[in-house]
Design a protein around this motif. Structure first.
Motif: not given
Length: 448
Positions: A427-435
């Protein structure tokens, strides 16, 4: 087409067709298959290429295995794949048949892993075994058995702690095949030559403990069909030993697996059967585990009040545990484990604060014990509690710690905890931490 393989094995054995027929019939009676009929003529048909229906191929293979003193498979005899894996799902009333089944399962596990790795998990297979174990445990009337030395049993029990430590510290995938080889070489053969009733019970108890551990390690390694079969046979051996607490412990493992695989209702029922079995035994640690696992199931069933109450009952039971009075197999049931599982319960209930509290307590205990698998799973629960409060940075930090600990063990459960966390970050999309977390997860998966 002539079955040259069977003809060759029969020739090597020195048995006549009539003697093979007699031995097959005797083995069928031991396996509780009295309807099996055979004769010299039927043996001739087999050699001429007729493949008999199950369970005859497995019985024929067992006769040759006994004669030669090592595993001979239905495949070796030209009789196709055996049904040993399916027989291991049955809770057999015959002790002799159970000995044959568990030994054959162990040999198949070591000798033909590609075949056994494909066996499925049977969703409702735990219903009959748990019922039969409970009925027989509440009304135990054992029959006398054959003899083995107490020193042999002691040697087996002494090895249990070493293998359990290997599982706890390194994960189920690390030493499972070593344990399977040990069981095939040193433990299952003893089941064929037990003697006095007291020693027989002790041997069945030791074999049940190690067979359970084999199942648990397979479960932790993601081999659920294999795990289920070991756990069912462990439950049968536990009944033969007369150790009700051990049987309840096996039911706890079966409950954990059922809940993990998406059937919390079955998981809850198995924990309830285990608790009822403890009316004939005293193991506060096992009782704490059963309440803990019932809480996990109840959380997934959406019963928040009952789940929280089960957590309280688990903590009350563990408060009465005395480690020096508990069996060795209960050593893992400690604050690191219980708080970790409670964290997962509150995670599933959406209670982020309680999940955070229990996860941190589990992490502290796991760190002091150098238990990377438990630490990884509790770090994952902590990360989810952060996500439930929309704190991505804290979740990412806990997620990286999860990854680092998971790299230290061979455990599909730890890897699944990583993947679960990855899904919850979407749900946090393409945030750098998620990537970044996704990239680290890909590296972990590739290495695994």
């Amino acid at each position: 087409m002539t079955n040259d393989r069977l003809a060759s094995w029969l020739d090597r054995s020195g048995l006549s067709r009539g003697e093979l027929a007699r031995r097959v019939k005797a083995k069928a009676l031991l396996w509780n298959e009295p309807h099996v009929a055979t004769s010299t003529t039927r043996v001739r048909f087999w050699i001429e290429g007729q493949i008999p229906r199950q369970p005859l191929p497995d019985i024929i293979a067992a006769v040759f295995s006994d004669h030669f003193g090592y595993r001979v498979t239905t495949y070796d005899l030209g009789l196709g794949e055996g049904a040993g894996a399916e027989r291991a799902l049955v809770y057999n009333s015959s002790y002799a048949a159970t000995v044959e089944v568990v030994a054959d399962l162990g040999r198949a596990d070591v000798d033909r892993r590609n075949f056994l790795a494909g066996v499925p998990f049977a969703a409702l297979a735990g219903i009959g075994p748990s019922r039969d174990w409970l009925m027989n445990t509440l009304d135990q009337s054992p029959e006398p058995g054959p003899r083995v030395r107490l020193e042999d049993v002691t040697a087996v029990k002494n090895m249990f702690g070493e293998f359990q430590k290997m599982d706890v510290l390194q994960g189920g995938g690390s030493g499972r095949l070593i344990l399977a080889e040990y069981m095939n070489q040193h433990v299952y053969p003893l089941l064929h030559r037990t003697y006095s009733d007291d020693v027989r019970r002790a041997l069945c108890e030791a074999a049940a403990e190690q067979t359970y551990l084999l199942g648990w390690m397979a479960y932790d390694n993601g081999e659920h069909g294999v795990a289920q079969r070991y756990l069912i046979q462990s439950l049968r051996l536990a009944e033969e030993s007369g150790n009700a607490a051990l049987g309840s412990h096996v039911l706890a493992g079966m409950a954990d697996q059922a809940t993990l695989l998406g059937d919390p209702a079955e998981g809850r029922r198995l924990t309830q059967a285990g608790r009822l079995g403890l009316t004939h035994a005293n193991s506060p640690a096992c009782l704490a585990d059963l309440w803990c696992l019932e809480a996990r199931a109840l959380a997934l069933l959406g019963d928040k009040i009952a789940a929280a109450r089960a957590v309280v009952e688990s903590e009350k039971a563990y408060a009465n545990a005395r480690l020096d009075e508990e069996p060795e197999w209960a050593a893992f049931i400690d604050p690191a484990y219980l708080h970790g599982e409670h964290a997962n319960t509150f995670r599933d209930l959406g209670d982020a604060a309680s999940a955070d509290e229990h996860a941190r307590r589990s992490i502290d205990h796991a760190r002091s014990q150098k238990r990377a698998r438990r630490g990884a799973m509790s770090q994952a629960a902590l990360a989810v509690s952060h996500l439930q409060r929309n704190d991505l940075e804290a979740a990412y930090a806990a997620g990286v710690r999860t990854l680092n600990l998971t790299q230290q063990v061979r455990s599909s459960r730890a890897i699944e905890a990583v993947h679960d966390l990855q899904r919850r970050m979407r749900p946090f999309g393409s945030h750098r931490l998620v990537a970044d977390f996704n990239e680290r997860t890909r590296e972990l998966t590739a290495a695994a």
